[in-house]
Scaffold this motif. Structure first.
Motif, short mmCIF file in Angstrom:
data_model
loop_
_atom_site.label_atom_id
_atom_site.label_comp_id
_atom_site.label_asym_id
_atom_site.label_seq_id
_atom_site.Cartn_x
_atom_site.Cartn_y
_atom_site.Cartn_z
N ARG A 1 -7.49 15.71 3.96
CA ARG A 1 -8.71 15.76 3.14
C ARG A 1 -8.48 16.60 1.90
N ARG A 2 -9.05 16.11 0.79
CA ARG A 2 -8.99 16.89 -0.47
C ARG A 2 -10.23 17.73 -0.60
N ASP B 1 -2.68 11.20 -4.83
CA ASP B 1 -3.92 11.97 -4.85
C ASP B 1 -5.14 11.15 -5.26
N ARG B 2 -4.98 9.83 -5.29
CA ARG B 2 -6.10 8.94 -5.61
C ARG B 2 -6.32 7.96 -4.46
N TRP C 1 0.82 -1.21 0.00
CA TRP C 1 0.00 0.00 0.00
C TRP C 1 0.85 1.26 0.00
N TYR C 2 2.04 1.21 0.60
CA TYR C 2 2.94 2.36 0.58
C TYR C 2 3.40 2.66 -0.85
N LEU C 3 3.75 1.63 -1.59
CA LEU C 3 4.18 1.81 -2.97
C LEU C 3 3.03 2.33 -3.83
N ASN C 4 1.81 1.88 -3.55
CA ASN C 4 0.64 2.39 -4.26
C ASN C 4 0.42 3.87 -3.95
N LEU D 1 -13.94 9.44 2.70
CA LEU D 1 -13.37 10.74 2.37
C LEU D 1 -12.22 10.60 1.39
N ALA D 2 -12.16 11.51 0.43
CA ALA D 2 -11.02 11.58 -0.49
C ALA D 2 -9.89 12.30 0.24
N VAL D 3 -8.68 11.74 0.16
CA VAL D 3 -7.52 12.33 0.83
C VAL D 3 -6.32 12.36 -0.11
#
Length: 151
Positions: A150-151, A95-96, A86-89, A106-108
């Motif tokens: 949060r975005r 931003d996704r 998940w870190y590499l992702n 929530l989008a972050v």
């Protein structure tokens, strides 16, 4: 600052396999419905976009509140020599990313912390969840601390 991707040369065995995948799916389902705790912090479902597959990859992780209303997460992999997938992702698509807990999604945006910012966050995290200091002793890599805002 950017993601640095440092790998270690020693560490604990990285958790993986079908049993862990099953446990993670069950935990994620519960966290989405009711919230919860994990690893000494508040549990969240962190959903990244696979750097190779382009598909959503949800994973339950422990989080710690930041002063600005965001969350800190640690790419510990239980003290393994390598960073968790998940870190590499996150590094590939900072931003996704979404965060889910107790019925809220929530989008972050993700930012890896360095220097004094990382040190302050690390102190807060290990004061709340001393197990992370134990993970750091198992490996020679510096465990990445990520700020989710949060975005």
């Amino acid at each position: 600052m950017t993601f640095t991707h440092p790998q270690g040369t020693r560490g604990a065995r990285q958790p993986r396999g079908p049993v862990l995948a099953w446990i993670n799916r069950r935990m994620a389902s519960r966290i989405r419905r009711k919230g919860g705790r994990a690893g000494g912090g508040d549990a969240i479902v962190l959903t990244t976009i696979g750097r190779k597959s382009g598909q959503e990859r949800p994973v339950p992780v422990a989080s710690f509140p930041s002063d600005d209303g965001g969350w800190f997460v640690v790419a510990s992999a239980a003290g393994a020599a390598n960073n968790p997938a998940w870190y590499l992702n996150l590094a590939a698509h900072p931003d996704r990313v979404t965060v889910e807990t107790a019925g809220e999604k929530l989008a972050v945006s993700a930012t890896e912390l360095h220097g004094a910012e990382r040190a302050a966050a690390w102190e807060q995290i290990t004061a709340t969840a001393p197990g992370f200091a134990g993970y750091a002793q198992k490996t020679d890599r510096e465990l990445p601390v990520i700020l989710l805002t949060r975005r």
